[in-house]
Design a protein around this motif. Structure first.
Motif, PDB file in Angstrom:
ATOM      1  N   SER A 125      80.453  -1.845  61.084  1.00 46.15           N
ATOM      2  CA  SER A 125      79.702  -2.483  60.470  1.00 46.15           C
ATOM      3  C   SER A 125      78.342  -0.621  59.976  1.00 46.15           C
ATOM      4  O   SER A 125      78.113  -0.256  60.166  1.00 46.15           O
ATOM      5  N   GLY A 164      81.394   0.919  54.734  1.00 46.30           N
ATOM      6  CA  GLY A 164      82.112   0.785  53.881  1.00 46.30           C
ATOM      7  C   GLY A 164      83.039  -0.009  53.926  1.00 46.30           C
ATOM      8  O   GLY A 164      83.836   0.113  52.048  1.00 46.30           O
ATOM      9  N   LYS A 165      83.333  -0.725  54.189  1.00 47.48           N
ATOM     10  CA  LYS A 165      84.298  -1.608  54.105  1.00 47.48           C
ATOM     11  C   LYS A 165      84.201  -2.739  53.348  1.00 47.48           C
ATOM     12  O   LYS A 165      85.635  -2.500  52.068  1.00 47.48           O
TER      13      LYS A 165
HETATM   14  P1  ADP Z   1      80.643  -2.637  56.122  1.00 47.12           P
HETATM   15  O1  ADP Z   1      81.409  -3.738  54.802  1.00 47.12           O
HETATM   16  O2  ADP Z   1      81.613  -2.176  56.606  1.00 47.12           O
HETATM   17  O3  ADP Z   1      79.734  -3.498  56.942  1.00 47.12           O
HETATM   18  P2  ADP Z   1      79.838  -1.682  52.812  1.00 47.12           P
HETATM   19  O4  ADP Z   1      79.924  -1.560  52.734  1.00 47.12           O
HETATM   20  O5  ADP Z   1      78.451  -3.447  53.507  1.00 47.12           O
HETATM   21  O6  ADP Z   1      79.398  -1.124  54.794  1.00 47.12           O
HETATM   22  O7  ADP Z   1      77.876  -0.993  53.092  1.00 47.12           O
HETATM   23  C1  ADP Z   1      78.440   0.417  53.249  1.00 47.12           C
HETATM   24  C2  ADP Z   1      77.096   1.236  53.314  1.00 47.12           C
HETATM   25  O8  ADP Z   1      75.933   0.732  51.897  1.00 47.12           O
HETATM   26  C3  ADP Z   1      75.904   0.848  54.052  1.00 47.12           C
HETATM   27  O9  ADP Z   1      75.151   1.411  54.181  1.00 47.12           O
HETATM   28  C4  ADP Z   1      75.431  -0.368  53.189  1.00 47.12           C
HETATM   29  O10 ADP Z   1      73.403  -0.545  53.773  1.00 47.12           O
HETATM   30  C5  ADP Z   1      75.836  -0.096  51.672  1.00 47.12           C
HETATM   31  N1  ADP Z   1      75.143  -0.296  50.847  1.00 47.12           N
HETATM   32  C6  ADP Z   1      76.236  -1.619  51.021  1.00 47.12           C
HETATM   33  N2  ADP Z   1      76.186  -2.880  49.919  1.00 47.12           N
HETATM   34  C7  ADP Z   1      74.792  -1.835  49.011  1.00 47.12           C
HETATM   35  C8  ADP Z   1      74.019  -2.213  47.973  1.00 47.12           C
HETATM   36  N3  ADP Z   1      74.547  -3.459  47.170  1.00 47.12           N
HETATM   37  N4  ADP Z   1      72.794  -1.575  47.231  1.00 47.12           N
HETATM   38  C9  ADP Z   1      72.714  -0.865  48.485  1.00 47.12           C
HETATM   39  N5  ADP Z   1      73.145  -0.309  49.478  1.00 47.12           N
HETATM   40  C10 ADP Z   1      74.153  -1.183  49.408  1.00 47.12           C
END
Ligand code: ADP
Ligand code: MG
Length: 240
Positions: free
Chosen positions: A36, A39-40
């Motif tokens: 988690s 960045g997926k």
């Molecule tokens: P995964 O899907 O692997 O759980 P995410 O792509 O959702 O990971 O998130 C990757 C990183 O980017 C995490 O640290 C998350 O908190 C951050 N993040 C995701 N979306 C946003 C956003 N809209 N604004 C700020 N940070 C974000």
């Protein structure tokens, strides 16, 4: 084919995708796994232009996603996305959810769109639910409607972001079965999932992401039985 070169994505000053490069062939099925926060989702969202990358080039077949002149509607008709939370329109029936975009965006006639929509509902095992509203359907059924809705635009690429994570366990199988039935049917599929048995069965290649990078790429056989990376093995040892 999908081609990503040196993709960099920041939220504020936090870098969440670090120099991602990869190629995915037509009709290939790629599962993306990883902890988690690795960045997926952001990676998938960049492919669909739901997020804007700061640097790098993304090409999805004839679309240059990173080109500022990109036509977002055309790209999203070409590369459909299925989300963890099904995001159906609550005030519309299953069939109306499916036919909305083909009628509005693709300018299909209502009659043609409804006919195609009914066939798609049959294909996901919901031939008898065309008039049901989302609240009348189980989570698994709603997600299958969401998959039919994505298919209704006739996309060449399907992106799935943890399509079964919001489901009760007994409904996971029916949704994975529908996704499996679509695999290698002419569409390129990228599936973010924590369902390792499924990933192993369905994918041609697995991408392991951690800390905003694709750390390891391999066949499912390789990744699940003899991964090279320490972090890949550690991740798998925790969830398998
Ligand atoms: P995964 O899907 O692997 O759980 P995410 O792509 O959702 O990971 O998130 C990757 C990183 O980017 C995490 O640290 C998350 O908190 C951050 N993040 C995701 N979306 C946003 C956003 N809209 N604004 C700020 N940070 C974000
Ligand atoms: Mg995610």
């Amino acid at each position: 084919m999908i081609e990503v070169s040196n993709l960099q994505k920041y939220f504020g000053d936090k870098q969440v995708l670090k120099d991602i490069s990869c190629e995915i062939k037509d009709n290939e099925v790629v599962c993306v796994i990883g902890p988690s926060g690795s960045g997926k989702s952001t990676f998938l969202r960049c492919l669909n232009a739901l997020e804007k990358a700061q640097e790098g080039i993304i090409k999805v077949n004839e679309f240059v996603v990173t080109d500022p002149r990109l036509d977002h509607n055309k790209l999203r008709a070409h590369a459909g996305m299925v989300f963890q939370r099904f995001n159906l329109f609550p005030h519309m029936t299953a069939l109306e959810n499916i036919t909305l975009a083909p009628i509005k965006v693709k300018k299909e006639s209502t009659e043609v769109a409804r006919q195609k929509g009914r066939e798609l509902l049959k294909r996901v095992g919901l031939g008898d639910k065309e008039n049901s509203y989302p609240h009348e359907l189980s989570g698994g059924q709603q997600q299958r409607v969401a998959i039919a809705r994505a298919l209704a635009m006739d996309p060449q690429v399907l992106l799935f972001d943890e399509p079964t994570s919001a489901l009760d366990p007994e409904m996971v199988g029916e949704v994975l079965d529908v996704i499996k039935s679509l695999a290698h049917g002419g569409k390129t599929m990228i599936i973010v999932t924590h369902e390792m048995g499924f990933a192993r069965q369905v994918s041609d290649r697995v991408f392991f992401m951690d800390g905003g990078q694709i750390l390891e790429v391999g066949t499912p056989e390789k990744i699940f039985t003899k991964a090279d990376g320490e972090r890949t093995r550690l991740f798998l040892s925790k969830i398998l």
